[in-house]
Design a protein around this motif. Sequence first.
Motif, PDB file in Angstrom:
ATOM      1  N   VAL A  35       0.865  -1.174   0.000  1.00 18.13           N
ATOM      2  CA  VAL A  35       0.000   0.000   0.000  1.00 18.13           C
ATOM      3  C   VAL A  35       0.902   1.225   0.000  1.00 18.13           C
ATOM      4  N   ILE A  36       0.608   2.156  -0.878  1.00 24.33           N
ATOM      5  CA  ILE A  36       1.328   3.417  -0.908  1.00 24.33           C
ATOM      6  C   ILE A  36       0.349   4.465  -0.409  1.00 24.33           C
ATOM      7  N   CYS A  37       0.623   5.010   0.774  1.00 25.95           N
ATOM      8  CA  CYS A  37      -0.303   5.984   1.353  1.00 25.95           C
ATOM      9  C   CYS A  37       0.462   7.203   1.833  1.00 25.95           C
ATOM     10  N   GLY A  38      -0.260   8.295   1.928  1.00 26.80           N
ATOM     11  CA  GLY A  38       0.324   9.539   2.395  1.00 26.80           C
ATOM     12  C   GLY A  38      -0.591  10.683   2.041  1.00 26.80           C
ATOM     13  N   SER A  40      -1.944  14.310   0.446  1.00 30.30           N
ATOM     14  CA  SER A  40      -1.928  14.907  -0.880  1.00 30.30           C
ATOM     15  C   SER A  40      -0.591  15.607  -1.111  1.00 30.30           C
ATOM     16  N   LYS A  44       2.726   9.957  -4.131  1.00 32.78           N
ATOM     17  CA  LYS A  44       2.167   8.615  -4.394  1.00 32.78           C
ATOM     18  C   LYS A  44       1.951   8.382  -5.887  1.00 32.78           C
TER      19      LYS A  44
END
Length: 82
Positions: A35-38, A40, A44
């Motif tokens: 999962v690539i999260c972060g 705005s 990503k």
Amino acid sequence: MTEHAIIMRAVNKYYGAYHALVDIDLTVTRGERIVICGPSGSGKSTLIRTINQLEPIESGTIIVDGVELTAGGENVAQVRQD
């Protein structure tokens, strides 16, 4: 086939003066889910677009299924076809 689906080493991407990806190192093993999260603006989409070679990188190495994509771009069509 290699055991690694994606390898990124020291990948850097700039948009003008903005350093969007800073020395990214990432290894994704075949069959692994990540999962690539972060928030705005954290990079990503840029990360994914560089793996797909939709965005060029300034430095570093991207290897997908054992094929280096950053070696002039001639291998991109081969990887996309596979």
